[in-house]
Design a protein around this motif. Sequence first.
Motif, PDB file in Angstrom:
ATOM      1  N   ALA A   1       0.970  -9.452  12.087  1.00  0.00           N
ATOM      2  CA  ALA A   1       1.735  -8.504  12.654  1.00  0.00           C
ATOM      3  C   ALA A   1       1.237  -7.736  13.665  1.00  0.00           C
ATOM      4  CB  ALA A   1       1.989  -7.193  11.189  1.00  0.00           C
ATOM      5  N   SER A   2      -0.034  -7.447  13.580  1.00  0.00           N
ATOM      6  CA  SER A   2      -0.833  -7.017  14.719  1.00  0.00           C
ATOM      7  C   SER A   2      -2.142  -7.602  14.833  1.00  0.00           C
ATOM      8  CB  SER A   2      -0.874  -5.558  14.738  1.00  0.00           C
ATOM      9  OG  SER A   2      -1.407  -5.185  13.252  1.00  0.00           O
TER      10      SER A   2
ATOM     11  N   THR B   1      -1.562  -8.405   8.505  1.00  0.00           N
ATOM     12  CA  THR B   1      -0.438  -9.028   8.129  1.00  0.00           C
ATOM     13  C   THR B   1       0.779  -7.928   7.884  1.00  0.00           C
ATOM     14  OG1 THR B   1      -0.730  -8.888   5.795  1.00  0.00           O
ATOM     15  CG2 THR B   1      -1.794 -10.717   6.939  1.00  0.00           C
ATOM     16  N   GLU B   2       1.810  -8.448   7.720  1.00  0.00           N
ATOM     17  CA  GLU B   2       2.912  -7.441   7.506  1.00  0.00           C
ATOM     18  C   GLU B   2       2.898  -6.684   6.158  1.00  0.00           C
ATOM     19  OE1 GLU B   2       6.735  -9.798   6.501  1.00  0.00           O
ATOM     20  OE2 GLU B   2       5.207 -11.353   5.927  1.00  0.00           O
TER      21      GLU B   2
END
Length: 72
Positions: free
Chosen positions: A54-55, A11-12
């Motif tokens: 996020a990734s 996550t961010e």
Amino acid sequence: MAKTLELEFVTEFGKSARISVENPKEPIEEAVVKQAMEEMIAAGVFTSKNGNYASVKGARVIDRNVTEYEIV
């Protein structure tokens, strides 16, 4: 025998988040899974208590066998 495809994201805020897919279509193609995960991130449709995805972190198939016994 039940199989689950588990998709793991970062996550961010640097935490992990997962999505589980029951009975995934086989064979699982890594490139297709990665592309789908990247599209989910780009679309921004999923979020978690730890922030937006996020990734891509990884994916795995969990194969579980359950044997029930009748105990009297």
